[in-house]
Design a protein around this motif. Structure first.
Motif, PDB file in Angstrom:
ATOM      1  N   UNK A 494      -5.274  76.502  99.100  1.00 48.02           N
ATOM      2  CA  UNK A 494      -4.841  75.509  98.121  1.00 48.02           C
ATOM      3  C   UNK A 494      -6.031  74.911  97.374  1.00 48.02           C
ATOM      4  N   UNK A 495      -7.162  74.796  98.052  1.00 49.17           N
ATOM      5  CA  UNK A 495      -8.346  74.172  97.448  1.00 49.17           C
ATOM      6  C   UNK A 495      -9.208  75.156  96.669  1.00 49.17           C
ATOM      7  N   UNK A 496      -9.173  76.423  97.026  1.00 45.01           N
ATOM      8  CA  UNK A 496     -10.029  77.430  96.384  1.00 45.01           C
ATOM      9  C   UNK A 496      -9.135  78.500  95.774  1.00 45.01           C
ATOM     10  N   UNK A 497      -9.006  78.513  94.457  1.00 40.20           N
ATOM     11  CA  UNK A 497      -8.101  79.449  93.790  1.00 40.20           C
ATOM     12  C   UNK A 497      -8.741  80.796  93.506  1.00 40.20           C
ATOM     13  N   UNK A 498     -10.045  80.911  93.726  1.00 42.25           N
ATOM     14  CA  UNK A 498     -10.744  82.167  93.467  1.00 42.25           C
ATOM     15  C   UNK A 498     -10.582  83.162  94.601  1.00 42.25           C
ATOM     16  N   UNK A 499     -11.248  84.316  94.496  1.00 40.47           N
ATOM     17  CA  UNK A 499     -11.142  85.339  95.547  1.00 40.47           C
ATOM     18  C   UNK A 499     -11.765  84.863  96.858  1.00 40.47           C
ATOM     19  N   UNK A 500     -11.207  85.343  97.962  1.00 36.21           N
ATOM     20  CA  UNK A 500     -11.671  84.979  99.299  1.00 36.21           C
ATOM     21  C   UNK A 500     -11.792  86.251 100.125  1.00 36.21           C
ATOM     22  N   UNK A 501     -12.852  86.348 100.908  1.00 39.50           N
ATOM     23  CA  UNK A 501     -13.017  87.453 101.851  1.00 39.50           C
ATOM     24  C   UNK A 501     -13.152  86.870 103.250  1.00 39.50           C
ATOM     25  N   UNK A 502     -12.186  87.193 104.115  1.00 38.18           N
ATOM     26  CA  UNK A 502     -12.125  86.614 105.458  1.00 38.18           C
ATOM     27  C   UNK A 502     -12.191  87.699 106.527  1.00 38.18           C
ATOM     28  N   UNK A 503     -13.026  87.497 107.521  1.00 34.85           N
ATOM     29  CA  UNK A 503     -13.044  88.364 108.697  1.00 34.85           C
ATOM     30  C   UNK A 503     -12.379  87.616 109.839  1.00 34.85           C
ATOM     31  N   UNK A 504     -11.371  88.235 110.441  1.00 38.23           N
ATOM     32  CA  UNK A 504     -10.605  87.606 111.513  1.00 38.23           C
ATOM     33  C   UNK A 504     -10.867  88.345 112.820  1.00 38.23           C
ATOM     34  N   UNK A 505     -11.254  87.610 113.852  1.00 40.92           N
ATOM     35  CA  UNK A 505     -11.552  88.194 115.162  1.00 40.92           C
ATOM     36  C   UNK A 505     -10.314  88.070 116.034  1.00 40.92           C
ATOM     37  N   UNK A 506      -9.573  89.172 116.171  1.00 40.79           N
ATOM     38  CA  UNK A 506      -8.262  89.138 116.806  1.00 40.79           C
ATOM     39  C   UNK A 506      -8.072  90.323 117.743  1.00 40.79           C
ATOM     40  N   UNK A 507      -7.174  90.171 118.697  1.00 38.60           N
ATOM     41  CA  UNK A 507      -6.701  91.310 119.483  1.00 38.60           C
ATOM     42  C   UNK A 507      -5.630  92.027 118.672  1.00 38.60           C
ATOM     43  N   UNK A 526       1.647  84.090  98.188  1.00 35.04           N
ATOM     44  CA  UNK A 526       1.498  83.934  96.740  1.00 35.04           C
ATOM     45  C   UNK A 526       0.111  84.348  96.258  1.00 35.04           C
ATOM     46  N   UNK A 527      -0.784  84.651  97.193  1.00 39.30           N
ATOM     47  CA  UNK A 527      -2.160  85.016  96.847  1.00 39.30           C
ATOM     48  C   UNK A 527      -2.412  86.494  97.116  1.00 39.30           C
ATOM     49  N   UNK A 528      -2.819  87.214  96.092  1.00 46.68           N
ATOM     50  CA  UNK A 528      -3.187  88.621  96.271  1.00 46.68           C
ATOM     51  C   UNK A 528      -4.693  88.819  96.211  1.00 46.68           C
TER      52      UNK A 528
END
Length: 708
Positions: A494-507, A526-528
């Motif tokens: 909601x605060x950052x409308x630009x592109x985002x790259x996230x690394x998620x550490x998950x099983x 709603x975000x692609x």
């Protein structure tokens, strides 16, 4: 004087970060001025999903899989050969190592009672010597895969095949550029022994089939199985072709052995279609493509490639398609319509497989006739657009089997195939050599080993679509997180409308929880322009800097804003960073000066500063030796300083720190003396490395009193 490097000046912009307490910390942004090189679950409650015990999940999965295996063992006992029949195995001259034959149960058993006229059925129950598969024979599998969703489906299919397999495997993927990127990274980091992978560019094949109108949801990629004889290597003689929505419940070698049963001019192994589609009675004026009886389903195909080439398959299917399209105008079921039209005219081409090799779970099928017990199941095909929501009497069982593999720990599938020679994998060989050189008696052995751990990685887990702005100012927010920080995602989006790259550490199981969470979130759906990259859990440490490097590696904008998931950007920060004229940088900030500043100002590097920075995409990666808590960002800032980045504070920009419970790693740091001692050792080694790499200019790093 700053550290020596490429002879260029680099700058870093920094700004204020506000904490709720309400103490203040700093937002630091950096950038460099060198050129760019080409290159239905609702959102989780903050406390709910994280309480699921990983050990309990793992135990449940193991119990489910053990149950499936027991049923498969029952099947093997029922249809395996008497010991005296084993002597017949020597008649199969194509076995490359006759002294290493391994008998696999074959496909005889429950199947269709109706054999088509002119088509050889595979459902006979004659007591004859059964063919076998050489223990070390490579099984070839071809799969057409395009896009983000299909890439996820392929992973589950591959898991089910790997779980049961006893032979080397060679996957041939016909992919678009998206699937190739995802699957190439996945298999490279998965490092499964005795598994080879080749990719073929589907975009280069589009012209071969683009002239065929197709109404099926698979689009143009649903026609590409028609051109496999031309696409796959000319010396490849046979291959098993699978749809992405397939789940195996048995060893794929049992299907591979069916090739031995082909007779005469049989070149295609197929299961009868289990719906009434080709009977033309589903609705008034329903007019399907021509087919032999009920027709055949192409979700599972055995292709004898060498014979198909000799029969001029390319010419055969093209002429048939051209003739039928004059009246049909388009295909409804993609390649399946054309395969069936060819078979209608040439029934001698088909070896009919028992229907348990393709139990089709679309609505209103005859799939229940394919099995009398769970032990009869071999291949499940989710060939309805509804997928897991399909109507079927036993759908709950099938769904549970599928979900078992969906959430199964893929790291457990890295098992060796003993007794089979394998080609040298230089990456694996070098890794083993490096690990063998570590001293296991070193108190910090686990820390050192983590640096070289190869974590299985699935980039772009969800759909991603973003083209950077053409003005060369675009910036991507980079961060990493684990399951216990998932609830912070919506606020950041909601605060950052630009592109985002996230690394998620998950099983694997947590990755599916994340998928359901995101699909139930209006904000995330709603975000692609948010790239989610799953790094699968392995080992005892949180690999924070590896995660940062993975997220950085997928950035496609000129700039990166390196943040953490618990810092909330101020509204409008994305646009501010894009259009504000600043000199690139980052650093320790003079708060009194920042409070009244109206223009960017430079500061000098100081010890133990770890600001949040904006940098060029080509900036140095984080040092992987630092895991868990401590010095993971400090070391990166030191590296920037050594490479002559200048640090500049950017006014009128800030982030808010969102409070949260202490992480597991910071708890270990505070309570474990050995943890702190090892971190101190790693710091000292890093400082020595800096001195060797940057010489006299790095002496200042050797005198840092590291108390962080």
């Amino acid at each position: 004087m700053l550290g020596m490097c490429r002879g260029r000046r680099k700058f870093v912009a920094a700004s204020l970060a506000l904490i709720f307490i309400p103490a203040l910390t700093w937002l630091y942004l950096s950038s460099a001025n060198f050129t760019v090189k080409p290159l239905p679950l609702s959102p989780l409650d903050p406390q709910s999903s994280v309480l699921i015990g990983a050990a309990a999940e793992h135990q449940d999965l193991e119990l489910q899989l053990r149950d499936v295996e027991e049923h498969n063992h029952v099947l093997r006992r029922e249809i395996s050969l008497p010991p005296r029949v084993a002597t017949h195995s020597s008649h199969h001259s194509n076995s490359r190592q006759g002294n290493q034959l391994h008998t696999h149960s074959t496909e005889e058993g429950t199947g269709d009672s109706e054999a088509k006229k002119g088509v050889a059925s595979g459902n006979s129950s004659d007591c004859v010597p059964q063919p076998v598969v050489n223990k070390c024979e490579t099984i070839h599998i071809a799969i057409v895969c395009a896009g983000y969703n299909a890439s996820r489906d392929v992973v589950t299919l591959v898991k089910s095949v790997l779980f049961h397999r006893r032979n080397p495997l060679h996957f041939h993927f016909i992919t678009d550029s998206i699937a190739r990127k995802i699957l190439a990274d996945l298999f490279h980091t998965w490092m499964v022994p005795a598994v080879h992978v080749n990719f073929y560019d589907a975009d280069e094949l589009k012209s071969e089939v683009s002239w065929i109108p197709n109404k099926h949801y698979s689009g143009i990629y649903g026609l590409m199985k028609l051109v496999l004889t031309k696409t796959l290597p000319s010396d490849l003689q046979k291959v098993i072709v699978l749809d992405t929505d397939i789940t195996f419940a048995t060893d794929i070698a049992e299907l591979w052995v069916v090739f031995h049963k082909f007779k005469g001019q049989q070149v295609l192994g197929l299961v009868e279609n289990q719906s009434d589609w080709y009977l033309g009675n589903l609705w008034k004026n329903h007019r399907p493509w021509p087919a032999l009886g009920r027709g055949f389903n192409t979700g599972v195909i055995l292709l004898l490639l060498d014979r198909l080439r000799k029969l001029k398959w390319e010419q055969m299917w093209r002429l048939t398609a051209e003739r039928e399209l004059m009246s049909m105008l388009s295909t409804s079921l993609a390649d399946q319509d054309i395969f069936n039209a060819v078979i209608k005219q040439n029934p001698f081409l088909v070896h009919q497989l028992p229907c348990f090799w393709n139990v089709q779970l679309s609505d209103h099928t005859r799939s229940e006739k394919c099995y009398k017990d769970v032990s009869d199941l071999k291949v499940i095909h989710w060939n309805s657009p509804k997928k897991l929501r399909v109507k079927n009497k036993h759908v709950e069982f099938f769904r549970n089997l599928y979900l078992t593999f969906l959430e199964y720990d893929g790291n457990l599938l890295r098992r060796e195939l003993f007794g089979c020679p394998s080609e040298t994998d230089h990456n694996s060989e070098n890794l083993q050599k490096t690990l063998s050189e570590l001293d296991e008696d070193d108190p910090c052995y686990e820390f050192r080993r983590e640096r070289f751990t190869v974590h299985r990685t699935h980039v772009y887990f969800l759909h991603y679509e973003y083209e950077p702005a053409l003005d060369n100012t675009d910036v991507t927010l980079v961060a990493q997180l684990s399951m216990d920080r998932l609830q912070m995602l919506e606020a950041i989006c909601k605060h950052w409308e630009g592109p985002i790259s996230l690394a998620l550490y998950l099983s694997d199981a947590e990755a599916q929880q994340f998928l359901r969470y995101s699909q139930g979130s209006e904000v995330l759906m709603s975000r692609s322009n948010v790239g989610y990259h799953i790094v699968y859990k392995e080992g005892q440490f949180y690999p924070v800097n590896l995660l940062r490097n993975v997220a950085m590696g997928q950035v496609n904008t000129p700039y990166m804003f390196l943040s953490d998931i618990d810092f909330l950007p101020m509204y409008g920060l994305y646009e501010y960073l894009r259009y504000h004229v600043w000199t690139k940088g980052h650093a320790p900030t003079d708060f009194a000066k920042w409070r009244t500043a109206t223009t960017p100002y430079r500061v000098q590097w100081e010890a133990d500063f770890e600001p949040y920075v904006m940098v060029r995409r080509e900036s140095p990666e984080y040092d992987r030796r630092f895991v868990g808590f401590g010095w993971n960002k400090v070391a990166h800032i030191m590296e920037l300083d050594a490479q002559e980045y200048e640090f500049v504070v950017l006014p009128n920009a800030y982030m808010i720190h969102m409070p949260h419970a202490p992480s597991f790693d910071i708890t270990k740091f505070r309570s474990n003396k050995q943890y702190r001692a090892c971190l101190k050792t790693l710091k000292e080694e890093f400082q020595q490395n800096m001195s060797r790499r940057y010489g006299f200019a790095a002496l200042k790093y050797m005198t840092v009193d590291n108390n962080s």
